[in-house]
Scaffold this motif. Sequence first.
Motif, PDB file in Angstrom:
ATOM      1  N   PRO A   1      -3.172   4.029  -1.615  1.00 19.25           N
ATOM      2  CA  PRO A   1      -4.662   3.584  -0.443  1.00 19.25           C
ATOM      3  C   PRO A   1      -3.531   2.985   0.355  1.00 19.25           C
ATOM      4  O   PRO A   1      -4.185   3.576   1.683  1.00 19.25           O
ATOM      5  CB  PRO A   1      -4.842   4.122  -1.910  1.00 19.25           C
ATOM      6  CG  PRO A   1      -4.391   2.904  -2.797  1.00 19.25           C
ATOM      7  CD  PRO A   1      -2.964   3.448  -3.499  1.00 19.25           C
ATOM      8  N   VAL A   2      -2.335   2.450   0.561  1.00 23.79           N
ATOM      9  CA  VAL A   2      -2.349   1.242   2.000  1.00 23.79           C
ATOM     10  C   VAL A   2      -1.238   1.503   2.173  1.00 23.79           C
ATOM     11  O   VAL A   2      -1.016   2.262   3.381  1.00 23.79           O
ATOM     12  CB  VAL A   2      -2.297  -0.106   1.524  1.00 23.79           C
ATOM     13  CG1 VAL A   2      -2.352  -1.075   2.367  1.00 23.79           C
ATOM     14  CG2 VAL A   2      -3.425  -0.751   0.100  1.00 23.79           C
ATOM     15  N   THR A   3      -0.130   2.337   1.905  1.00 24.45           N
ATOM     16  CA  THR A   3       0.857   2.975   2.906  1.00 24.45           C
ATOM     17  C   THR A   3       0.793   3.992   2.294  1.00 24.45           C
ATOM     18  O   THR A   3       1.973   4.868   3.638  1.00 24.45           O
ATOM     19  CB  THR A   3       1.965   1.183   2.142  1.00 24.45           C
ATOM     20  OG1 THR A   3       2.249   1.954   0.195  1.00 24.45           O
ATOM     21  CG2 THR A   3       2.100   0.001   2.014  1.00 24.45           C
ATOM     22  N   GLY A   4       0.660   4.026   1.287  1.00 24.80           N
ATOM     23  CA  GLY A   4       1.262   6.393   0.915  1.00 24.80           C
ATOM     24  C   GLY A   4       2.413   5.922   0.137  1.00 24.80           C
ATOM     25  O   GLY A   4       3.112   7.100   0.086  1.00 24.80           O
ATOM     26  N   ASN A   5       3.644   4.775   0.393  1.00 27.12           N
ATOM     27  CA  ASN A   5       4.632   4.854  -0.849  1.00 27.12           C
ATOM     28  C   ASN A   5       4.426   4.992  -2.341  1.00 27.12           C
ATOM     29  O   ASN A   5       2.841   4.504  -3.073  1.00 27.12           O
ATOM     30  CB  ASN A   5       5.344   3.588  -0.832  1.00 27.12           C
ATOM     31  CG  ASN A   5       6.594   2.762  -1.140  1.00 27.12           C
ATOM     32  OD1 ASN A   5       7.492   3.781  -1.309  1.00 27.12           O
ATOM     33  ND2 ASN A   5       5.979   2.246  -2.244  1.00 27.12           N
ATOM     34  N   ARG A   6       5.237   6.099  -2.695  1.00 22.37           N
ATOM     35  CA  ARG A   6       4.911   5.934  -3.916  1.00 22.37           C
ATOM     36  C   ARG A   6       5.919   5.191  -4.705  1.00 22.37           C
ATOM     37  O   ARG A   6       6.817   6.145  -4.301  1.00 22.37           O
ATOM     38  CB  ARG A   6       4.970   7.858  -4.636  1.00 22.37           C
ATOM     39  CG  ARG A   6       4.846   8.142  -5.537  1.00 22.37           C
ATOM     40  CD  ARG A   6       5.139   9.675  -5.731  1.00 22.37           C
ATOM     41  NE  ARG A   6       4.720  10.635  -5.179  1.00 22.37           N
ATOM     42  CZ  ARG A   6       3.629  11.475  -5.645  1.00 22.37           C
ATOM     43  NH1 ARG A   6       2.306  10.700  -6.421  1.00 22.37           N
ATOM     44  NH2 ARG A   6       2.166  11.787  -4.424  1.00 22.37           N
TER      45      ARG A   6
ATOM     46  N   VAL B   1       9.960  -5.422 -11.051  1.00 27.76           N
ATOM     47  CA  VAL B   1       9.481  -6.167 -11.276  1.00 27.76           C
ATOM     48  C   VAL B   1       8.959  -7.455 -10.986  1.00 27.76           C
ATOM     49  O   VAL B   1       9.808  -7.936 -10.512  1.00 27.76           O
ATOM     50  CB  VAL B   1      10.223  -6.775 -13.631  1.00 27.76           C
ATOM     51  CG1 VAL B   1      11.331  -7.087 -12.866  1.00 27.76           C
ATOM     52  CG2 VAL B   1       9.126  -7.559 -14.166  1.00 27.76           C
ATOM     53  N   TYR B   2       8.161  -7.475 -10.762  1.00 26.58           N
ATOM     54  CA  TYR B   2       7.012  -8.980 -10.301  1.00 26.58           C
ATOM     55  C   TYR B   2       7.361  -9.092  -8.602  1.00 26.58           C
ATOM     56  O   TYR B   2       7.044  -9.227  -8.163  1.00 26.58           O
ATOM     57  CB  TYR B   2       7.672 -10.411 -10.671  1.00 26.58           C
ATOM     58  CG  TYR B   2       7.882 -10.174 -12.029  1.00 26.58           C
ATOM     59  CD1 TYR B   2       6.379 -11.945 -12.601  1.00 26.58           C
ATOM     60  CD2 TYR B   2       8.324 -10.339 -13.368  1.00 26.58           C
ATOM     61  CE1 TYR B   2       5.988 -12.620 -13.101  1.00 26.58           C
ATOM     62  CE2 TYR B   2       7.955 -11.538 -13.943  1.00 26.58           C
ATOM     63  CZ  TYR B   2       6.936 -11.921 -14.939  1.00 26.58           C
ATOM     64  OH  TYR B   2       6.390 -12.516 -15.676  1.00 26.58           O
ATOM     65  N   GLY B   3       7.215  -7.078  -8.857  1.00 28.29           N
ATOM     66  CA  GLY B   3       7.203  -7.289  -7.482  1.00 28.29           C
ATOM     67  C   GLY B   3       5.643  -7.643  -6.493  1.00 28.29           C
ATOM     68  O   GLY B   3       4.320  -6.926  -7.144  1.00 28.29           O
ATOM     69  N   LEU B   4       5.547  -8.320  -4.640  1.00 31.06           N
ATOM     70  CA  LEU B   4       4.150  -8.216  -4.507  1.00 31.06           C
ATOM     71  C   LEU B   4       3.641  -7.523  -3.497  1.00 31.06           C
ATOM     72  O   LEU B   4       2.760  -6.898  -3.143  1.00 31.06           O
ATOM     73  CB  LEU B   4       4.341  -9.310  -3.513  1.00 31.06           C
ATOM     74  CG  LEU B   4       4.501 -10.806  -4.544  1.00 31.06           C
ATOM     75  CD1 LEU B   4       4.695 -11.798  -3.354  1.00 31.06           C
ATOM     76  CD2 LEU B   4       3.984 -11.212  -5.486  1.00 31.06           C
ATOM     77  N   ARG B   5       5.242  -6.473  -3.276  1.00 32.00           N
ATOM     78  CA  ARG B   5       4.664  -5.520  -2.315  1.00 32.00           C
ATOM     79  C   ARG B   5       3.956  -4.188  -3.607  1.00 32.00           C
ATOM     80  O   ARG B   5       2.678  -3.691  -2.848  1.00 32.00           O
ATOM     81  CB  ARG B   5       5.987  -4.974  -2.281  1.00 32.00           C
ATOM     82  CG  ARG B   5       5.420  -3.630  -1.020  1.00 32.00           C
ATOM     83  CD  ARG B   5       6.650  -2.760  -0.885  1.00 32.00           C
ATOM     84  NE  ARG B   5       7.385  -2.127  -1.790  1.00 32.00           N
ATOM     85  CZ  ARG B   5       8.704  -1.524  -1.843  1.00 32.00           C
ATOM     86  NH1 ARG B   5       9.745  -1.527  -0.610  1.00 32.00           N
ATOM     87  NH2 ARG B   5       8.919  -0.915  -2.828  1.00 32.00           N
ATOM     88  N   GLU B   6       4.532  -4.624  -5.102  1.00 33.16           N
ATOM     89  CA  GLU B   6       3.593  -3.719  -5.601  1.00 33.16           C
ATOM     90  C   GLU B   6       1.976  -3.665  -6.217  1.00 33.16           C
ATOM     91  O   GLU B   6       1.304  -2.750  -6.023  1.00 33.16           O
ATOM     92  CB  GLU B   6       4.398  -3.351  -6.536  1.00 33.16           C
ATOM     93  CG  GLU B   6       5.773  -1.924  -6.628  1.00 33.16           C
ATOM     94  CD  GLU B   6       6.656  -3.683  -6.064  1.00 33.16           C
ATOM     95  OE1 GLU B   6       7.821  -2.381  -5.479  1.00 33.16           O
ATOM     96  OE2 GLU B   6       6.638  -4.524  -5.707  1.00 33.16           O
TER      97      GLU B   6
ATOM     98  N   ILE C   1       0.319  -8.511 -12.635  1.00 27.73           N
ATOM     99  CA  ILE C   1       1.413  -8.718 -12.247  1.00 27.73           C
ATOM    100  C   ILE C   1       2.368  -6.891 -12.055  1.00 27.73           C
ATOM    101  O   ILE C   1       1.213  -6.100 -13.440  1.00 27.73           O
ATOM    102  CB  ILE C   1       3.264  -9.651 -13.311  1.00 27.73           C
ATOM    103  CG1 ILE C   1       2.961  -9.025 -14.429  1.00 27.73           C
ATOM    104  CG2 ILE C   1       2.300 -10.959 -13.035  1.00 27.73           C
ATOM    105  CD1 ILE C   1       4.042  -8.899 -15.781  1.00 27.73           C
ATOM    106  N   SER C   2       2.979  -6.802 -11.711  1.00 33.43           N
ATOM    107  CA  SER C   2       3.882  -5.446 -11.294  1.00 33.43           C
ATOM    108  C   SER C   2       4.969  -5.912 -12.402  1.00 33.43           C
ATOM    109  O   SER C   2       6.429  -6.448 -12.356  1.00 33.43           O
ATOM    110  CB  SER C   2       4.412  -5.402 -10.038  1.00 33.43           C
ATOM    111  OG  SER C   2       5.509  -4.167 -10.297  1.00 33.43           O
TER     112      SER C   2
END
Length: 460
Positions: free
Chosen positions: A166-171, A177-182, A208-209
């Motif tokens: 909902p923030v970036t539109g990225n699917r 794993v452990y991604g902060l962007r996620e 965590i992701s």
Amino acid sequence: MSVLVADVAEAEEFLAKNPDIDTIQIVFTNQSGVGRGKNLRRHELLAIYQHARYLPGTMLALDITGEDVDESGLVWANGDADYLGRPVPGTLVRAPWLGSTFAQVLLSVYELDGTPCVYDPRHVLRRVIDRFKEFDLTPVVACELEFFLVDHERGPNGELRVPASPVTGNRPWDIQVYGLRELDDFDPFFRDLYAACDVQGIPVESAISEYAPGQLEMTLRHRPDALRAADDAIMYKRAIKGVAVQHGVEATFMAKPFSDVAGSGMHLHVSLADRNGKNAFASEAPEGTELLKFSVGGMQALLEDSMAVFAPNANSYRRFRANSYAPVAPTWGINNRTVSFRVPAGPAPTRHIEHRVCGADANPYLAVAALLAAIHHGVKHRLDPGAPIVGNGYAQAAEMGVKLPDNWFKALDLFEASERMKDYFGPDFHRVFIAVKRAEQNRFFSRVTELDYDWYLRNS
């Protein structure tokens, strides 16, 4: 140990502090792990604290789809008789995802004479916890649950999809794993979830992701009251699902929602406290104390017997694949995520066992009960777990030819044949659990699916 039944003063205080609350959802969790109950008006609340709420016995033995299971003996054989639903202490809280005027309270079930109902999973867990009194030890437990966020709508070919941010539109499409962007991509969801958990007193901590697109994990703080730790897990799952819907997505704790990525587990963290509240597993040695080893030995000994609890559904068994971070054999190790029973790294006072077998789709009450039954068995019989695995536990398990029960039917057969599980869970609950799962198996495998058509329609 938890107080079994909440006092009416708890409800009176809640109503006084929350004059805007007009609807209270009462929630009972049966063996399938699905919350069921009613919405009550404000004026009805005090009555369930003063006496109880009558609930039909069929609620105790519905299958996961909510259908009666006559073979349980709790439908027509006893006339669908009523039982008493009584509030669980400390669980009357606001439920912000339901609306600004909603609250919820968990229920546990009792016979009409006031004795705990043997078919209630919460009472199954309580009875197992009580067994540790003979050792003067107290189980300390935390649940760590993985889950997926998924779209309400399926993809163009009917496939399940992870949602766009909902923030970036990225699917999300890659593991990260452990991604902060996620985490950032779903920050509004996390903010509302943390707020809801704080309101409800759920001790949720880091997020965590995880090892799949759209897969997330959050930890719950350890409790020196295993019954309350399981209550936390029940309330936490409801909060996640409710907040997700508020954000236009769904949260699923299905063990394996996608074929080509990792499934979701419920890792159970456990130690034992002595009479002074000190960790009886604590040791400067990474492998912990003798008591810790006996506990691992019990986990190994009862794993086959209790697999039907840790992996309760047909889909559960799709999660157990080598090199997937899900275990495949009754192995243990130190600081090693390729085994079933892991002793994490950390300072001596934090020494504990992480039980990695259980799926996120399991009933937390029954999963913790099975875990503690195994520990009690191991301590009582001083079971030696053998040497810990060093290195790749997947490869070594394959070389040794050992593995977990790998299908739903085999696991239920082992549970049914287990005198030890009958003893720990109680013969009546043991019988009803088997009856419900046999009915589910029959219903599940009687359905013709799209895969049947894909494989057999033209090739038979």
